[in-house]
Design a protein around this motif. Structure first.
Motif, PDB file in Angstrom:
ATOM      1  N   ILE A  24       0.200  -3.886   2.513  1.00 37.42           N
ATOM      2  CA  ILE A  24      -0.317  -5.063   2.881  1.00 37.42           C
ATOM      3  C   ILE A  24      -0.989  -6.036   1.754  1.00 37.42           C
ATOM      4  O   ILE A  24      -0.851  -7.239   1.700  1.00 37.42           O
ATOM      5  N   ARG A  25      -1.819  -5.449   1.126  1.00 37.52           N
ATOM      6  CA  ARG A  25      -2.273  -6.309  -0.191  1.00 37.52           C
ATOM      7  C   ARG A  25      -1.367  -6.818  -1.045  1.00 37.52           C
ATOM      8  O   ARG A  25      -1.150  -7.936  -1.317  1.00 37.52           O
ATOM      9  N   SER A  26      -0.189  -6.176  -1.140  1.00 34.30           N
ATOM     10  CA  SER A  26       1.093  -6.532  -2.070  1.00 34.30           C
ATOM     11  C   SER A  26       1.562  -7.774  -1.588  1.00 34.30           C
ATOM     12  O   SER A  26       2.062  -8.711  -2.102  1.00 34.30           O
ATOM     13  N   VAL A  27       1.853  -7.542  -0.227  1.00 33.95           N
ATOM     14  CA  VAL A  27       2.646  -8.631   0.670  1.00 33.95           C
ATOM     15  C   VAL A  27       1.752  -9.824   0.723  1.00 33.95           C
ATOM     16  O   VAL A  27       2.426 -10.933   0.428  1.00 33.95           O
ATOM     17  N   ILE A  28       0.666  -9.906   0.840  1.00 27.65           N
ATOM     18  CA  ILE A  28      -0.297 -11.021   0.973  1.00 27.65           C
ATOM     19  C   ILE A  28      -0.432 -11.537  -0.448  1.00 27.65           C
ATOM     20  O   ILE A  28      -0.235 -13.008  -0.770  1.00 27.65           O
ATOM     21  N   GLY A  42      -3.833  -6.037  13.601  1.00 25.89           N
ATOM     22  CA  GLY A  42      -4.653  -6.860  12.981  1.00 25.89           C
ATOM     23  C   GLY A  42      -5.189  -6.634  11.474  1.00 25.89           C
ATOM     24  O   GLY A  42      -5.895  -7.356  10.730  1.00 25.89           O
ATOM     25  N   LEU A  43      -4.446  -5.669  10.904  1.00 26.30           N
ATOM     26  CA  LEU A  43      -4.861  -5.269   9.630  1.00 26.30           C
ATOM     27  C   LEU A  43      -4.620  -6.450   8.482  1.00 26.30           C
ATOM     28  O   LEU A  43      -5.292  -6.531   7.696  1.00 26.30           O
ATOM     29  N   MET A  44      -3.139  -7.195   8.543  1.00 22.20           N
ATOM     30  CA  MET A  44      -3.017  -8.127   7.626  1.00 22.20           C
ATOM     31  C   MET A  44      -3.999  -9.355   7.555  1.00 22.20           C
ATOM     32  O   MET A  44      -4.715  -9.622   6.407  1.00 22.20           O
ATOM     33  N   ALA A  45      -4.374  -9.593   8.601  1.00 22.17           N
ATOM     34  CA  ALA A  45      -5.441 -10.811   8.940  1.00 22.17           C
ATOM     35  C   ALA A  45      -6.778 -10.213   8.301  1.00 22.17           C
ATOM     36  O   ALA A  45      -7.670 -10.823   7.691  1.00 22.17           O
TER      37      ALA A  45
END
Length: 420
Positions: free
Chosen positions: A88-92, A287-290
């Motif tokens: 998710i960190r990489s996607v953001i 809710g993880l990405m937010a």
């Protein structure tokens, strides 16, 4: 002299066991590729705050099991304990969510948790994982579960089962949390467990101690307190799994060890492994990405343990992967023969054929024993007389048949016999 050993709790895979490890990893990864998941390679360590915020500070993973240290710049660094937060960190960071959704990724590699080492529970564990990000669709949840099941079945495993439940959504979880806390506060729990009741009461339901399990036997369950929307989502996941012919067992007491799970939650269990029966699992994390500073996008994924999957294969007598090191074992008899076979071995390898050579001046008897140990299907023997006739002897190591073939035809002949 002093000697060195691998750190405690770290499994190592070397031939021939490493061939099985690669087969397990590649088979599980291939199941993801067939479903349209692209590979992502992640850092082995990340900013500690990523896991504290993404995984949850009240989890055992963050509070007890992470390998955390300051680097030379004084930054707090943690060896990755799981894969989802890093994905998710990489996607953001790279804006990967700005294209077509769902974004479907898979990864593999080592993860690190400080635990008491035992069979199937290691401080360096190997996983294959997938993440499908950006679409909240029950059919996608079912696909993720089916991809894992397909990978296990392609390995030849039949003794695993899927345990499934829903952990609700943000409309019903707060009410359920209050209800569960009220129940748990009335139990004679120890001080540390009471603190957990206030921080994350679901973790108490996951307590493995028999005395605690007995006390929480009548605790309220999330599955009985789902909102209408969460219940509908869960029913549709089950419908899609039935359509996909993926069997499952509902387990309303299933609790995963990470805080970010919502709605669909599942675990793959193999009873042949005893206490460490979980071989993989995952779920939805809406809710993880937010929480990590990105868009309000949902996600669903899994992590499959390669180490435990290999133990499950062993229990079932399944031996995935080609244990042989080569297809053709070259046996030179004399220095001139060795020079010619070294060149021929290069040509065979360029043609995609696995080749080994008997180095070190082995005699014919010793070289043929080495050929048998290599798992090769054929031996290519070249002696001084063969050189004068510009030919070599190709021996079938399983049937014993042998034929003389021109040196100029070795590559073509090897392709023909190996493809048959």
């Amino acid at each position: 002299m002093s000697t060195f050993a691998a750190p405690k709790g770290i499994p190592e895979y070397y031939p021939p066991e490493s061939a099985r490890f690669l087969a397990v990893r590649d088979t599980l990864g291939e199941a993801a590729r067939r479903a349209g998941y692209g590979y992502i390679e992640l850092p082995v360590f990340e900013d500690t705050a990523l896991f504290a915020r993404g995984v949850g500070e009240s989890t055992d993973v963050v509070s007890k099991e992470m390998y955390t240290f300051p680097d030379q710049g004084g930054r707090s660094i943690t060896l990755r304990p799981e894969g989802t937060a890093g994905v998710i960190r990489s996607v953001i960071e790279h804006g990967l969510d700005r294209g077509q959704l769902p974004l479907k990724l898979y990864y593999s590699g080592a993860f690190f948790r400080y635990e008491r080492p035992q069979a199937g529970r290691y401080r360096q564990l190997q996983q294959v994982g997938v993440e499908a990000i950006g679409v909240d669709d029950p059919a996608l949840d079912a696909e993720v579960i089916a991809v894992a099941d397909e990978g296990y079945r392609r390995l030849g495993l039949t003794g695993h089962r899927i345990e499934l439940t829903s952990l609700g959504d943000n409309t019903c979880r707060p009410e359920y949390r209050a209800k569960l806390q009220e129940f748990l506060r009335g139990l004679p729990l120890d001080e540390e467990t009471r603190r957990r009741v206030e921080l994350n009461p679901l973790r108490v339901l996951d307590d493995k101690r028999p005395e605690v399990r007995e006390m929480v036997a009548d605790a309220p369950l999330m599955a009985d307190n789902l909102s209408d929307q969460a219940a509908e989502h869960y029913e549709r996941v089950k419908e899609h799994l039935r359509d996909l012919d993926v069997p499952f067992t509902e387990n309303p007491r299933l609790v995963r060890g990470l805080d970010y799970y919502t709605k669909t939650t599942f675990e793959f269990v193999h009873d042949g492994l005893g206490a460490q029966s979980g071989i993989g699992g995952g779920g939805r994390y809406d809710g993880l990405m937010a929480d990590l500073g990105g868009a309000e996008l949902s996600g669903v994924g899994f992590g499959l343990g390669l180490d435990r999957t290999m133990l499950a294969c062993e229990v079932e007598g399944v031996r995935p992967g080609d244990q042989s090191r080569c297809d053709i074992y070259c046996v030179p008899l004399g220095e001139q023969a060795k020079r010619r076979l070294v060149a021929l071995a290069g040509q065979l390898r360029h043609a995609g054929i696995r080749v080994e050579i008997a180095y070190g001046g082995k005699g014919l008897k010793g070289a043929m024993k080495a050929a048998d140990r290599s798992g090769a299907r054929y031996a290519l023997v070249l002696g001084e007389r063969d050189l004068t006739e510009d030919s070599a002897q190709l021996k079938d190591l399983s049937g014993g048949q042998q034929e003389s073939i021109p040196l100029s035809s070795v590559v073509e002949k090897a392709r023909t016999v190996l493809s048959g």
